[in-house]
Design an enzyme around this catalytic site. Structure first.
Site, short mmCIF file in Angstrom:
data_model
loop_
_atom_site.label_atom_id
_atom_site.label_comp_id
_atom_site.label_asym_id
_atom_site.label_seq_id
_atom_site.Cartn_x
_atom_site.Cartn_y
_atom_site.Cartn_z
N PHE A 58 11.76 -8.89 -1.80
CA PHE A 58 12.33 -7.63 -1.30
C PHE A 58 12.01 -7.53 0.18
CE2 PHE A 58 12.63 -3.17 -0.33
CZ PHE A 58 13.75 -2.76 -1.03
N ASP A 89 6.71 -11.44 5.62
CA ASP A 89 6.99 -10.03 5.42
C ASP A 89 5.71 -9.38 4.89
OD1 ASP A 89 7.61 -7.54 4.38
OD2 ASP A 89 9.51 -8.17 3.50
N LYS A 106 5.20 0.41 6.50
CA LYS A 106 4.44 1.11 5.46
C LYS A 106 3.08 1.60 5.95
CE LYS A 106 6.68 -0.72 1.26
NZ LYS A 106 7.14 0.55 0.69
#
Length: 400
Positions: free
Chosen positions: A136, A221, A250
């Site tokens: 993702f 990532d 995040k």
């Protein structure tokens, strides 16, 4: 009069299906809803609230900056952005930083940079992107197609060309795909949405070696795994495998929206003025908060505490499982933990989430078969104990 959950269905685009209760206040790892009910927060805003709710250092940084300068655009630079960039460079492999507003934007920038640099050096044919299945990387159309989960990318028309996929942690499958036309490889050191699956160290090192061999850029990532969540500031440091480009978001802002792409000076030079941009990237408010976040997290006490708290969570979950055997495996690194449901309880993770919330503890899913925990990195021993006790009550109800 307070708006209720029904207002979401009335006014909001229906791409989300939020819980029945509405949180209105938070402090540390506790949240209260409109009725005053308390919850222990083991969800952390999906690994965003790295220092819990309303941490005084973050509130102080935001308040101070809010009284000075909010936004100037990238026609100018600003001191909080420069200070944050310096902190990230000093703490990582990187020489250069690009700021944006989300993990998707950070990955979009990373992928564009990698392709641009590869094409300019080796020609138009060097554009292939390799990604892992069940990964993702964001919700822009490019990043969602790179993610390798058709359920998120199908139904929006023709997809970008030049993207290929392999099975995560399968070095032989990866070796069969990479070639001299590969521009970049993008990987999560710990797959988040794919089920909280940590990479094997030998796999990551093998990917690094093959990328070097084929002049392909390795992108990590670290949107979910970064900023202390693994027990190191970034998970690549935990593994000892250094990427060429890294994305962060995040936990970087601790709840304030910000993303960052980190890379070396040699690669960064291919994004010359005008080749990429973002209106809000490097916003003084976001950068001031993120600067305070890194000051708190990047300390031996907090990073060591993450590993200690990992053991507390794993021991607690396994103790629950000894009484009510619903999990086949507990996996993850640091405070990104996944509890995998057994065959008997397949596809029922959402039920556990709902029952847990009814009992005053907020947890997450990572697919239909994994309960995910991504709490504050400084969640207290008492909050862990209370939250796990509430989770045990929920699991008991679930199996009853």
């Amino acid at each position: 009069m307070a708006l209720t959950r029904a207002a979401f269905d009335q006014y909001m685009v229906p791409n989300y299906a939020p819980a029945a209760f509405i949180p209105v206040r938070g402090e540390a790892s506790r949240v209260w809803d409109q009725s005053g009910k308390e919850y222990i927060d083991f969800a952390g805003g999906i690994a965003v609230n790295s220092l819990g709710h309303c941490h005084p250092a973050l509130v102080g940084a935001l308040t101070k900056q809010a009284n000075q300068l909010w936004h100037v655009s990238n026609v100018f630079t600003n001191e909080p952005a420069l200070e944050l960039a310096q902190k990230l460079v000093d703490a990582t492999f990187a020489d250069k930083v690009f700021f944006c507003n989300s993990g998707a934007e950070a990955n979009e920038a990373a992928l564009k940079l990698a392709r641009r640099a590869a094409i300019e050096q080796f020609g138009e044919q060097k554009n292939k992107v390799i990604s892992a299945l069940s990964s993702f990387h964001g919700r822009t159309f490019f990043t969602v197609c790179v993610g390798g989960q058709p359920k998120y990318s199908d139904g929006f028309g023709p997809k970008p060309a030049g993207i290929e996929y392999f099975e995560y942690n399968n070095l032989e499958a990866f070796k069969a795909l990479i070639d001299d036309d590969t521009a970049c490889v993008i990987l999560e050191p710990i797959q988040g949405e794919g089920g909280v699956v940590p990479a094997d160290a030998a796999f990551l090192q093998g990917v690094r070696d093959l990328c070097t061999q084929h002049n392909a850029y390795l992108i990590f990532d670290e949107v979910q795994s970064g900023m202390g969540r693994s027990g190191s500031l970034f998970a690549y440091q935990e593994y000892g495998v250094v990427p060429d480009i890294l994305s962060s978001a995040k936990s970087l802002g601790g709840g304030f929206p910000i993303g960052a792409m980190l890379t070396t000076a040699e690669i960064a030079k291919y994004l010359v003025a005008g080749t990429h941009g973002t209106t809000y990237g490097g916003n003084p408010l976001a950068c001031a908060v993120a600067g305070a976040v890194i000051d708190v997290i990047n300390t031996p006490e907090v990073l060591a505490g993450v590993k200690t708290k990992h053991a507390q969570f794993v021991d607690g979950i396994q103790a629950i499982n000894a009484k009510y055997p619903v999990f086949s495996q507990v996996r993850g690194l640091g405070l990104l933990i996944g509890a995998v449901l057994t065959e008997a309880y397949q596809d029922r993770a959402k039920e556990i989430l709902n029952i847990a919330a009814q009992n005053g503890v907020m947890v997450l899913m990572a697919g239909p078969n994994v309960i995910r925990f991504a709490p504050s990195l400084i969640v207290s021993d008492e909050e862990i104990a209370t939250g796990l006790a509430r989770l045990e009550t929920a699991i008991a109800q679930f199996v009853a």
